[in-house]
Design an enzyme around this catalytic site. Structure first.
Site, PDB file in Angstrom:
ATOM      1  N   GLY A  79      -3.063 -17.393   3.509  1.00  0.00           N
ATOM      2  CA  GLY A  79      -3.980 -16.614   4.348  1.00  0.00           C
ATOM      3  C   GLY A  79      -4.155 -17.265   5.710  1.00  0.00           C
ATOM      4  N   ASN A 107       1.860 -19.587  -3.235  1.00  0.00           N
ATOM      5  CA  ASN A 107       0.811 -18.567  -3.134  1.00  0.00           C
ATOM      6  C   ASN A 107       0.892 -17.599  -4.302  1.00  0.00           C
ATOM      7  OD1 ASN A 107      -1.405 -17.493  -1.631  1.00  0.00           O
ATOM      8  ND2 ASN A 107      -0.119 -15.739  -1.068  1.00  0.00           N
ATOM      9  N   ARG A 108      -0.280 -17.058  -4.666  1.00  0.00           N
ATOM     10  CA  ARG A 108      -0.340 -16.053  -5.743  1.00  0.00           C
ATOM     11  C   ARG A 108       0.596 -14.887  -5.424  1.00  0.00           C
ATOM     12  NH1 ARG A 108      -6.071 -13.184  -6.567  1.00  0.00           N
ATOM     13  NH2 ARG A 108      -5.664 -12.671  -4.386  1.00  0.00           N
ATOM     14  N   SER A 128     -23.402 -19.794   8.268  1.00  0.00           N
ATOM     15  CA  SER A 128     -22.646 -20.742   9.094  1.00  0.00           C
ATOM     16  C   SER A 128     -23.378 -22.078   9.272  1.00  0.00           C
ATOM     17  CB  SER A 128     -22.379 -20.129  10.469  1.00  0.00           C
ATOM     18  OG  SER A 128     -21.753 -21.090  11.295  1.00  0.00           O
ATOM     19  N   LYS A 174     -11.070 -13.509  14.030  1.00  0.00           N
ATOM     20  CA  LYS A 174     -10.106 -14.451  14.597  1.00  0.00           C
ATOM     21  C   LYS A 174      -8.820 -13.780  15.089  1.00  0.00           C
ATOM     22  CE  LYS A 174     -11.549 -18.574  12.019  1.00  0.00           C
ATOM     23  NZ  LYS A 174     -11.084 -19.736  11.247  1.00  0.00           N
ATOM     24  N   ASP A 198      -8.590 -25.037  14.652  1.00  0.00           N
ATOM     25  CA  ASP A 198      -8.505 -25.279  13.201  1.00  0.00           C
ATOM     26  C   ASP A 198      -7.341 -26.213  12.870  1.00  0.00           C
ATOM     27  OD1 ASP A 198     -10.688 -23.827  12.296  1.00  0.00           O
ATOM     28  OD2 ASP A 198      -9.552 -21.967  12.077  1.00  0.00           O
ATOM     29  N   ASN A 252     -10.158 -19.213  17.244  1.00  0.00           N
ATOM     30  CA  ASN A 252     -11.471 -19.587  16.690  1.00  0.00           C
ATOM     31  C   ASN A 252     -12.405 -20.152  17.751  1.00  0.00           C
ATOM     32  OD1 ASN A 252     -10.532 -22.229  17.044  1.00  0.00           O
ATOM     33  ND2 ASN A 252     -11.577 -22.964  15.215  1.00  0.00           N
TER      34      ASN A 252
HETATM   35  P1  NAP Z   1      -7.848 -15.798   3.317  1.00  0.00           P
HETATM   36  O1  NAP Z   1      -7.127 -15.562   4.596  1.00  0.00           O
HETATM   37  O2  NAP Z   1      -8.634 -14.689   2.706  1.00  0.00           O
HETATM   38  O3  NAP Z   1      -6.766 -16.314   2.229  1.00  0.00           O
HETATM   39  C1  NAP Z   1      -7.144 -16.498   0.891  1.00  0.00           C
HETATM   40  C2  NAP Z   1      -5.991 -17.176   0.120  1.00  0.00           C
HETATM   41  O4  NAP Z   1      -6.499 -17.482  -1.197  1.00  0.00           O
HETATM   42  C3  NAP Z   1      -4.757 -16.307  -0.063  1.00  0.00           C
HETATM   43  O5  NAP Z   1      -3.616 -17.116  -0.071  1.00  0.00           O
HETATM   44  C4  NAP Z   1      -4.997 -15.708  -1.465  1.00  0.00           C
HETATM   45  O6  NAP Z   1      -3.808 -15.363  -2.142  1.00  0.00           O
HETATM   46  C5  NAP Z   1      -5.648 -16.872  -2.169  1.00  0.00           C
HETATM   47  N1  NAP Z   1      -6.469 -16.461  -3.308  1.00  0.00           N
HETATM   48  C6  NAP Z   1      -7.646 -15.789  -3.267  1.00  0.00           C
HETATM   49  N2  NAP Z   1      -8.092 -15.583  -4.528  1.00  0.00           N
HETATM   50  C7  NAP Z   1      -7.177 -16.123  -5.372  1.00  0.00           C
HETATM   51  C8  NAP Z   1      -7.073 -16.230  -6.794  1.00  0.00           C
HETATM   52  N3  NAP Z   1      -8.013 -15.728  -7.602  1.00  0.00           N
HETATM   53  N4  NAP Z   1      -5.994 -16.864  -7.314  1.00  0.00           N
HETATM   54  C9  NAP Z   1      -5.032 -17.370  -6.507  1.00  0.00           C
HETATM   55  N5  NAP Z   1      -5.068 -17.301  -5.155  1.00  0.00           N
HETATM   56  C10 NAP Z   1      -6.125 -16.685  -4.586  1.00  0.00           C
HETATM   57  O7  NAP Z   1      -8.883 -17.022   3.434  1.00  0.00           O
HETATM   58  P2  NAP Z   1      -8.839 -18.261   4.461  1.00  0.00           P
HETATM   59  O8  NAP Z   1      -9.532 -17.884   5.711  1.00  0.00           O
HETATM   60  O9  NAP Z   1      -7.464 -18.789   4.514  1.00  0.00           O
HETATM   61  O10 NAP Z   1      -9.827 -19.293   3.705  1.00  0.00           O
HETATM   62  C11 NAP Z   1      -9.481 -19.911   2.473  1.00  0.00           C
HETATM   63  C12 NAP Z   1     -10.537 -20.959   2.120  1.00  0.00           C
HETATM   64  O11 NAP Z   1     -10.541 -21.990   3.108  1.00  0.00           O
HETATM   65  C13 NAP Z   1     -11.980 -20.419   2.077  1.00  0.00           C
HETATM   66  O12 NAP Z   1     -12.649 -21.022   1.023  1.00  0.00           O
HETATM   67  C14 NAP Z   1     -12.564 -20.867   3.407  1.00  0.00           C
HETATM   68  O13 NAP Z   1     -13.976 -21.059   3.329  1.00  0.00           O
HETATM   69  C15 NAP Z   1     -11.870 -22.195   3.586  1.00  0.00           C
HETATM   70  N6  NAP Z   1     -11.770 -22.606   5.002  1.00  0.00           N
HETATM   71  C16 NAP Z   1     -12.285 -23.813   5.350  1.00  0.00           C
HETATM   72  C17 NAP Z   1     -12.182 -24.258   6.649  1.00  0.00           C
HETATM   73  C18 NAP Z   1     -12.735 -25.610   6.997  1.00  0.00           C
HETATM   74  O14 NAP Z   1     -12.981 -25.878   8.184  1.00  0.00           O
HETATM   75  N7  NAP Z   1     -12.898 -26.489   6.033  1.00  0.00           N
HETATM   76  C19 NAP Z   1     -11.563 -23.469   7.627  1.00  0.00           C
HETATM   77  C20 NAP Z   1     -11.034 -22.223   7.252  1.00  0.00           C
HETATM   78  C21 NAP Z   1     -11.157 -21.801   5.917  1.00  0.00           C
HETATM   79  P3  NAP Z   1      -3.093 -13.904  -1.952  1.00  0.00           P
HETATM   80  O15 NAP Z   1      -2.280 -14.014  -0.704  1.00  0.00           O
HETATM   81  O16 NAP Z   1      -2.284 -13.755  -3.180  1.00  0.00           O
HETATM   82  O17 NAP Z   1      -4.221 -12.906  -1.841  1.00  0.00           O
END
Ligand code: NAP
Length: 300
Positions: A153, A174-175, A41, A92, A128, A113
């Site tokens: 997600g 989305n995938r 973190s 969360k 967020d 969060n």
């Molecule tokens: P999550 O709930 O696990 O969701 C992941 C998403 O990515 C889902 O839509 C999933 O699709 C898709 N995905 C994963 N692998 C894939 C692949 N190989 N091909 C196509 N789609 C794929 O994750 P999250 O919490 O939303 O976080 C997503 C990203 O945002 C992470 O990198 C996280 O570090 C970043 N993030 C950044 C911030 C910030 O403050 N900048 C805040 C939150 C998150 P499916 O539904 O098909 O599985």
């Protein structure tokens, strides 16, 4: 005559007018983040830099709490008088049932969060969504033509909620199409599509914003990028990537090469943290100091 012992914290200066901060003592206020894992973190660096800059006797720590221990951890927070907490993966959603009240954003998104106290009640908030909007707006974006959100997600939920709140039309790709459709229904988004270049191409010329909320492009698979035909976007379009490891993802590099406007994932991270900081301390967050601390951190 012996001089009094130095009771001040000696740290690497972040920000020009670093003020003197007492070492942790009996009056130190504690905040922190619960996650599992959590050692990656960046939040402690960002918040402790802000406390030092403002001369606040506060400290921010990271606590590795497995999912089954979250209820105990929040009971501990109540018993110890911890002033506030951030929650990250995987806590969360589970925290929604463990607080005294939810803000409208946390209620709608179904995820917390940030925890803070208000009139003796433990409030579950979600910064967020607002943090995402502020990062875009700070870069000069204004709500306009339709936005395409990639992913369905947790972060996509916050982003779709935020974009709908400011009146954007939103398409979700989305995938797993069924998850996009579920998200579309939850927030009244306009359309859902599979995350495939061919399906997205006809949409591109009308878009003003693309937000990557998938984990595609995140380390260690940093060569990956979502299959979107960026070349078909209007030149004034924005591309925002929530992934911040690496900061310049393949997607942002490709957008930059095409002359598109880009916003990286650290912007949202800093703004959601700044909003939490303000909930806890009641003071305006020193945004530039927090941003600089994260961008100069050796961790990424
Ligand atoms: P999550 O709930 O696990 O969701 C992941 C998403 O990515 C889902 O839509 C999933 O699709 C898709 N995905 C994963 N692998 C894939 C692949 N190989 N091909 C196509 N789609 C794929 O994750 P999250 O919490 O939303 O976080 C997503 C990203 O945002 C992470 O990198 C996280 O570090 C970043 N993030 C950044 C911030 C910030 O403050 N900048 C805040 C939150 C998150 P499916 O539904 O098909 O599985």
């Amino acid at each position: 005559m012996d001089s009094a012992p130095d009771r001040t914290l000696s740290t690497t200066p972040v920000g020009a007018d670093l003020r003197v901060c007492p070492l942790p003592n009996a009056e130190t206020q504690l905040v922190g983040v619960l996650g599992y894992p959590v050692r990656h973190s960046l939040s402690p660096i960002m918040h402790n830099a802000a406390f030092r800059h403002l001369g606040l006797n506060w400290v921010y720590l990271a606590f590795e709490v497995p999912p089954e221990s979250l209820p105990d951890a929040l009971r501990g927070m109540r018993a110890l008088g911890i002033r506030g907490l951030n929650l990250t993966i995987p806590h969360k959603e589970a925290a929604v049932a463990l607080v005294d009240a939810l803000t409208p954003a946390a209620q709608a998104i179904g995820a917390v969060n940030t925890l803070y106290w208000h009139e003796g009640q433990l409030i579950g908030d979600n910064t967020d969504a607002e943090g995402f909007l502020r990062a875009l707006q700070a870069a000069g974006w204004q709500p306009g033509e339709p936005a395409l959100v990639l992913g369905a997600g947790g972060s996509a939920r916050a982003v779709v909620y935020a974009l709908k709140k400011v009146g954007c039309r939103v398409v979700i790709a989305n995938r797993t199409l069924a998850r996009a459709q579920q998200l579309q229904r939850a927030f009244g988004a306009e359309q859902s599509l599979p995350l495939e270049s061919q399906a997205l191409r006809p949409l591109m010329p009308a878009l003003q914003l693309i937000v990557n909320c998938t984990s595609l492009g995140m380390e260690p698979d940093s060569e990956a990028m979502p299959p979107v035909p960026l070349d078909a976007l209007p030149t004034e379009a924005w591309v925002c990537d929530l992934v911040y490891r690496p900061v310049q993802t393949r997607l942002l590099q490709a957008a930059h090469q095409l002359g598109l406007r880009t916003v990286d994932g650290l912007g949202m991270l800093v703004h959601q943290g700044a909003l939490a900081f303000e909930r806890w301390t009641g003071q305006p967050a020193p945004l530039e100091v927090m941003d600089k601390a994260i961008r100069e951190s050796p961790i990424h």
